[in-house]
Each structure stands twice: as structure tokens, then as C-alpha cells.
Design an enzyme around this catalytic site. Structure first.
Site, mmCIF file in Angstrom:
data_model
loop_
_atom_site.group_PDB
_atom_site.id
_atom_site.type_symbol
_atom_site.label_atom_id
_atom_site.label_comp_id
_atom_site.label_asym_id
_atom_site.label_seq_id
_atom_site.Cartn_x
_atom_site.Cartn_y
_atom_site.Cartn_z
ATOM 1 N N TYR A 83 -1.795 -1.192 10.855
ATOM 2 C CA TYR A 83 -2.079 -1.718 9.507
ATOM 3 C C TYR A 83 -0.920 -1.368 8.565
ATOM 4 C CZ TYR A 83 -3.709 -1.764 4.719
ATOM 5 O OH TYR A 83 -3.781 -1.965 3.365
ATOM 6 N N SER A 138 0.831 -1.192 0.000
ATOM 7 C CA SER A 138 0.000 0.000 0.000
ATOM 8 C C SER A 138 0.871 1.249 0.000
ATOM 9 C CB SER A 138 -0.851 -0.037 1.276
ATOM 10 O OG SER A 138 -1.405 1.222 1.524
ATOM 11 N N LYS A 197 2.151 -3.796 6.700
ATOM 12 C CA LYS A 197 2.514 -3.838 5.267
ATOM 13 C C LYS A 197 4.018 -3.602 5.117
ATOM 14 C CE LYS A 197 -1.465 -4.610 3.427
ATOM 15 N NZ LYS A 197 -1.745 -5.886 2.792
HETATM 16 P P1 NAD Z 1 -10.959 -7.139 1.387
HETATM 17 O O1 NAD Z 1 -11.119 -7.140 2.860
HETATM 18 O O2 NAD Z 1 -12.154 -6.917 0.541
HETATM 19 O O3 NAD Z 1 -10.264 -8.511 0.929
HETATM 20 C C1 NAD Z 1 -9.360 -9.209 1.738
HETATM 21 C C2 NAD Z 1 -9.808 -10.659 1.771
HETATM 22 O O4 NAD Z 1 -8.902 -11.401 2.595
HETATM 23 C C3 NAD Z 1 -11.206 -10.843 2.369
HETATM 24 O O5 NAD Z 1 -11.985 -11.634 1.488
HETATM 25 C C4 NAD Z 1 -10.953 -11.564 3.701
HETATM 26 O O6 NAD Z 1 -12.002 -12.443 4.038
HETATM 27 C C5 NAD Z 1 -9.658 -12.298 3.423
HETATM 28 N N1 NAD Z 1 -8.830 -12.568 4.602
HETATM 29 C C6 NAD Z 1 -8.483 -11.705 5.590
HETATM 30 N N2 NAD Z 1 -7.716 -12.335 6.496
HETATM 31 C C7 NAD Z 1 -7.550 -13.622 6.064
HETATM 32 C C8 NAD Z 1 -6.866 -14.747 6.572
HETATM 33 N N3 NAD Z 1 -6.204 -14.689 7.713
HETATM 34 N N4 NAD Z 1 -6.911 -15.911 5.869
HETATM 35 C C9 NAD Z 1 -7.604 -15.977 4.701
HETATM 36 N N5 NAD Z 1 -8.287 -14.948 4.181
HETATM 37 C C10 NAD Z 1 -8.255 -13.763 4.856
HETATM 38 O O7 NAD Z 1 -9.809 -6.070 1.027
HETATM 39 P P2 NAD Z 1 -9.325 -5.528 -0.381
HETATM 40 O O8 NAD Z 1 -9.683 -4.089 -0.452
HETATM 41 O O9 NAD Z 1 -9.732 -6.438 -1.463
HETATM 42 O O10 NAD Z 1 -7.744 -5.589 -0.145
HETATM 43 C C11 NAD Z 1 -6.955 -6.666 -0.608
HETATM 44 C C12 NAD Z 1 -5.525 -6.427 -0.162
HETATM 45 O O11 NAD Z 1 -5.063 -5.181 -0.672
HETATM 46 C C13 NAD Z 1 -5.348 -6.354 1.357
HETATM 47 O O12 NAD Z 1 -4.128 -6.982 1.697
HETATM 48 C C14 NAD Z 1 -5.266 -4.866 1.614
HETATM 49 O O13 NAD Z 1 -4.529 -4.575 2.766
HETATM 50 C C15 NAD Z 1 -4.549 -4.372 0.364
HETATM 51 N N6 NAD Z 1 -4.791 -2.951 0.084
HETATM 52 C C16 NAD Z 1 -6.088 -2.501 -0.016
HETATM 53 C C17 NAD Z 1 -6.322 -1.140 -0.253
HETATM 54 C C18 NAD Z 1 -7.738 -0.614 -0.322
HETATM 55 O O14 NAD Z 1 -7.921 0.597 -0.148
HETATM 56 N N7 NAD Z 1 -8.753 -1.447 -0.587
HETATM 57 C C19 NAD Z 1 -5.251 -0.250 -0.402
HETATM 58 C C20 NAD Z 1 -3.957 -0.737 -0.318
HETATM 59 C C21 NAD Z 1 -3.744 -2.099 -0.076
HETATM 60 N N1 UFG Z 2 -12.313 11.143 3.807
HETATM 61 C C1 UFG Z 2 -13.286 12.006 4.227
HETATM 62 N N2 UFG Z 2 -14.420 11.480 4.782
HETATM 63 C C2 UFG Z 2 -14.613 10.140 4.931
HETATM 64 C C3 UFG Z 2 -13.601 9.263 4.489
HETATM 65 C C4 UFG Z 2 -12.456 9.787 3.944
HETATM 66 O O1 UFG Z 2 -13.151 13.219 4.103
HETATM 67 O O2 UFG Z 2 -15.661 9.732 5.459
HETATM 68 C C5 UFG Z 2 -11.104 11.704 3.173
HETATM 69 C C6 UFG Z 2 -9.825 11.387 3.921
HETATM 70 O O3 UFG Z 2 -9.579 12.363 4.902
HETATM 71 C C7 UFG Z 2 -8.804 11.394 2.780
HETATM 72 C C8 UFG Z 2 -9.598 10.864 1.592
HETATM 73 O O4 UFG Z 2 -10.957 11.084 1.911
HETATM 74 O O5 UFG Z 2 -8.394 12.707 2.497
HETATM 75 C C9 UFG Z 2 -9.385 9.387 1.323
HETATM 76 O O6 UFG Z 2 -9.617 8.650 2.521
HETATM 77 P P1 UFG Z 2 -9.761 7.056 2.536
HETATM 78 O O7 UFG Z 2 -10.062 6.645 3.932
HETATM 79 O O8 UFG Z 2 -10.690 6.616 1.467
HETATM 80 O O9 UFG Z 2 -8.319 6.577 2.077
HETATM 81 P P2 UFG Z 2 -6.879 6.838 2.718
HETATM 82 O O10 UFG Z 2 -6.096 7.572 1.686
HETATM 83 O O11 UFG Z 2 -6.968 7.413 4.060
HETATM 84 O O12 UFG Z 2 -6.365 5.346 2.886
HETATM 85 C C10 UFG Z 2 -6.496 4.399 1.834
HETATM 86 C C11 UFG Z 2 -6.701 2.999 2.426
HETATM 87 C C12 UFG Z 2 -5.464 2.544 3.137
HETATM 88 C C13 UFG Z 2 -4.282 2.689 2.247
HETATM 89 C C14 UFG Z 2 -4.163 4.106 1.730
HETATM 90 C C15 UFG Z 2 -3.016 4.275 0.799
HETATM 91 O O13 UFG Z 2 -7.767 2.987 3.331
HETATM 92 O O14 UFG Z 2 -5.603 1.184 3.441
HETATM 93 O O15 UFG Z 2 -5.367 4.447 1.040
HETATM 94 O O16 UFG Z 2 -3.110 3.370 -0.224
HETATM 95 F F1 UFG Z 2 -3.174 2.376 2.940
#
Ligand code: NAD
Ligand code: UFG
Length: 341
Positions: free
Chosen positions: A149, A124, A153
Site C-alpha cells: 500500500y 500518505s 503511494k
Molecule cells: P475509502 O476507502 O473510504 O475511499 C476510497 C474510495 O475509492 C472508496 O469509495 C472506493 O469505493 C473507491 N475506489 C477504490 N478503488 C477504486 C477504483 N479502482 N475505481 C473507482 N473507485 C475506487 O478511503 P479514504 O479513507 O476515504 O481514503 C481516500 C484516499 O486517501 C485513498 O487514496 C487513501 O489511500 C488515502 N489515504 C487515506 C488515509 C486514511 O487513513 N484514511 C491516510 C492516508 C491516505
Molecule cells: N493501534 C492499536 N490498536 C489498533 C489499531 C491501531 O494500538 O487496533 C495503534 C497503532 O499501533 C498505531 C496507532 O494506533 O500506533 C494508529 O494506527 P492506525 O492503524 O490507525 O494508523 P497508522 O498510523 O498505522 O496508519 C494510518 C493509515 C495508513 C497511513 C498512515 C500514515 O492506516 O493508511 O496512517 O498516514 F498510511
């Protein structure tokens, strides 16, 4: 030969299955369904017109993982499984380190024992902490994370680097995602957060559909054009395609390789207000909002320099902010209760 997709029932994983299938890859999904349901897989089956092999299990359960590696010929792993809620990680650090870090160690042990040494990992942009400048390049300092979190990572990235030093047959791609949003064009799969969404896009779409009264905009006094936070929102289908390119890259390597670290973003920064306006236009709905205090741990600006991804993987994001909002709305309006319809 198959790709094991840990966390494949989740938001990004489910979209990636479709792109992998298009590219002709075979896969198995391994997920404990802690943050998803197998309904997402059923819907992907409809989209790809093919049944999906699903093994329910936890990445920390070594016996269960071993059984999966014995049952199928697994050539590589795309590792999405993990917990991802920033706020929750502050309250439950041990759960996050156990699930994300210990879970990844167990997975790597089983991979090594079964001579499976190709892995793509979901990292991330959070590992960059508060960057000194933007756009963010892959060689910017990492580790200044502000919550468990993000630290999990960062730790996993370090572990993967050491694993490759210890066994240089490992081929590792670390993808640093920026802010994934949007949904598959069918509107049948998308992001389905539990309870009140933490992230901006699901909060906006739930406000537009009438489930939330108004959006709280966290801070109106950042050093940005309109005072609200700026992020690099990337369409989840573009992001999914990045995984296909990462697997293609790994498969094409005939020599040992150092872990490849790649930003997956668009290179464009949009503010919270930009997103509200774009969503209103795409949906035809009003999104009420109030500017409130900053959210602790948030930074002003975060967007990628995505040029390395283009150079090394031949990948670039091409879906616009309009497309992201349109597809998020299509998913939200057709599935106001997510997969619980
Ligand atoms: P998500 O929660 O929708 O998907 C993650 C999946 O992993 C879920 O289906 C959950 O059931 C499964 N899981 C969690 N713990 C587990 C375990 N111990 N064993 C087996 N399965 C498990 O999340 P997502 O948004 O699809 O994210 C996927 C990956 O990308 C994650 O590692 C997350 O940290 C990373 N990531 C997400 C974002 C974002 O904003 N969505 C940003 C940066 C990185
Ligand atoms: N925000 C609001 N109101 C809300 C939610 C978010 O104003 O209810 C704003 C936040 O302050 C930020 C922007 O919208 O400025 C985006 O916020 P998000 O929570 O959607 O995303 P972040 O950038 O904080 O974090 C996301 C993921 C993290 C990841 C990160 C970088 O949640 O897991 O992007 O990839 F690590």
C-alpha cells in the site's frame, strides 16, 4: 467547469464534497463503490441540499472514464480512489498495485487525452517510512515503505513527478495525509470500515458502542512518553478543507509549476492511550483495552511539521482532539452499523 472526484463516495471524499460545495465548486463523483456505498452520497445531498452527479465506474476502465470526460466539462481532478488497507496489501500486492498504480496511470492518460491537467492526489505520511526524527518535513527522505500500500503511494508520487516533467502544463498537488479521524458534525456521514477495523479510531468507537469487547493496544514498549505509538490525528473536515485550498492554489497558478508536495497534519502527536482517554471523556463510555505485542511494520512516532501547508496553501488544522472524538462518537452512536442502518 467541474472537478472530477474519484473515490468521492468514500470517507475522506464524502467529507470533501461538502467543503467543495461550500466554496462554490461544482463536481462529479466517480467511484466503483468497492469500499463504500452510494448511501454516503445521499446523506451528503441532504447536508448540502443539492443533488450530486454520480457516475459509477472503475478508474482502471479507460472507456468508462473517457465517456465521463466526454459527457462533462472537467477542469480538474481530486484523486481519492484507491485501496487503503495496509495488512490486506501485504496479502494482495498485485491487487493493490493494479488498483492504485495502474488505475492512476489510466486516469492520467484519459486526463491528458482530454487536455485536463490539474490534479490533487491523496498520498500518505506512510511514504516517509520510519522517519529519523519528528516532526516530519516534506523534504525528509521518502520510499522506505514497508508494505505494498505504502509503496503504491510512493510509486504514484514518482509517476506524477515524471508526468509533469514530460508535460509541464500539468499542475499537480500531492497531499500527504497523516491520520484522518472524526466525522461531519451532523453525525450522518463518517468512516464505515468493512469488517474488523484496522485503524485505531474506528476500533475505539466500535469498542465504546459495544461491538468489540476490547481494544488491543499494539505495543506498550515504544520509546514514547507512555510506551504506546504516537500519531498525528487530524479531523477529516480540516483535511477536506485542505483539498479546497489545494484546488484554489492550482487555479491561481498562471505559470507552469513543479508538483507541490504538502503535509496535511496538525503537528501534534498523541499516543494510543491519549486517544483512549480523550474518547472516554468525549463519549462518557469506558473503552476497555489490553496491551499486546507490537503490530509488524508499525513505527513509534509519526507527526507532521505542518508549517509549509500554512505558508503555501494558507491552510492549517484547527479542530482539537476533543472535537475529533466527539464527532467520531456522534457518527458511531447514531450509526452503530455504519451506512447499513
Ligand atoms: P475509502 O476507502 O473510504 O475511499 C476510497 C474510495 O475509492 C472508496 O469509495 C472506493 O469505493 C473507491 N475506489 C477504490 N478503488 C477504486 C477504483 N479502482 N475505481 C473507482 N473507485 C475506487 O478511503 P479514504 O479513507 O476515504 O481514503 C481516500 C484516499 O486517501 C485513498 O487514496 C487513501 O489511500 C488515502 N489515504 C487515506 C488515509 C486514511 O487513513 N484514511 C491516510 C492516508 C491516505
Ligand atoms: N493501534 C492499536 N490498536 C489498533 C489499531 C491501531 O494500538 O487496533 C495503534 C497503532 O499501533 C498505531 C496507532 O494506533 O500506533 C494508529 O494506527 P492506525 O492503524 O490507525 O494508523 P497508522 O498510523 O498505522 O496508519 C494510518 C493509515 C495508513 C497511513 C498512515 C500514515 O492506516 O493508511 O496512517 O498516514 F498510511
Amino acid at each position: 467547469m467541474k472537478i472530477l472526484i474519484t473515490g468521492g463516495a468514500g470517507y475522506i471524499g464524502s467529507h470533501t464534497l461538502i467543503e467543495l460545495n461550500k466554496a462554490g465548486y461544482d463536481f462529479i463523483v466517480y467511484d466503483n463503490l468497492s469500499n463504500s456505498t452510494d448511501e454516503s452520497l445521499k446523506r451528503v445531498e441532504k447536508i448540502i441540499n443539492k443533488s450530486i452527479i454520480f457516475e459509477k465506474g472503475d478508474i482502471r476502465d479507460k472507456d468508462a472514464l473517457q465517456a465521463v470526460f466526454k459527457k462533462y466539462e472537467i477542469e480538474s481532478v481530486i484523486h481519492f480512489a484507491g485501496l487503503k488497507a495496509v495488512g490486506e496489501s501485504v496479502a494482495k500486492p498485485l491487487e493493490y498495485y493494479d488498483n492504485n498504480v495502474v488505475g492512476t496511470i489510466r486516469l492520467l492518460e484519459v486526463m491528458k487525452e482530454n487536455n485536463c491537467k490539474k490534479i490533487v492526489f491523496s498520498s500518505s505520511a506512510t511514504v516517509y517510512g520510519d522517519p529519523a526524527t519528528t516532526p516530519i518535513k516534506e523534504n525528509f527522505p521518502v520510499g522506505g515503505t514497508t508494505n505494498p500500500y505504502g509503496t503504491s503511494k510512493y510509486m504514484i508520487e514518482r509517476i506524477l513527478e515524471d508526468v509533469q516533467i514530460g508535460d509541464n502544463e500539468f499542475k499537480i498537488v500531492i497531499l500527504r495525509y497523516f491520520n484522518p479521524v472524526g466525522a461531519h458534525e451532523s453525525g450522518t456521514i463518517g468512516e464505515d470500515p468493512n469488517g474488523i477495523p484496522n485503524n485505531l479510531m474506528p476500533f475505539i468507537s466500535q469498542t465504546a458502542v459495544g461491538k468489540r469487547e476490547f481494544l488491543s493496544v499494539f505495543g506498550g514498549d515504544y520509546d514514547t512518553a507512555d510506551g504506546t505509538g504516537v500519531r498525528d490525528y487530524i479531523h477529516v473536515v480540516d483535511l477536506a478543507d485542505g483539498h479546497v485550498k489545494a484546488i484554489n492554489y492550482i487555479n491561481a497558478q498562471t505559470q507552469n509549476m513543479e508538483p507541490l508536495i504538502v503535509n496535511l497534519g496538525t503537528g501534534n502527536g498523541y499516543s494510543v492511550i491519549d486517544m483512549v482517554k480523550a474518547f472516554e471523556k468525549a463519549s462518557g463510555k469506558k473503552v476497555a483495552y489490553k496491551i499486546v505485542d507490537r503490530r509488524p511494520g508499525d513505527i513509534a512516532k509519526c507527526f507532521a511539521d505542518p508549517s509549509f501547508a500554512k505558508e503555501v496553501l494558507g491552510w492549517e488544522a484547527n479542530r482539537t482532539i476533543e472535537q475529533m472524538c466527539k464527532d467520531s462518537w456522534n457518527w458511531q452512536s447514531n450509526n452503530p452499523n455504519g451506512y447499513k442502518n
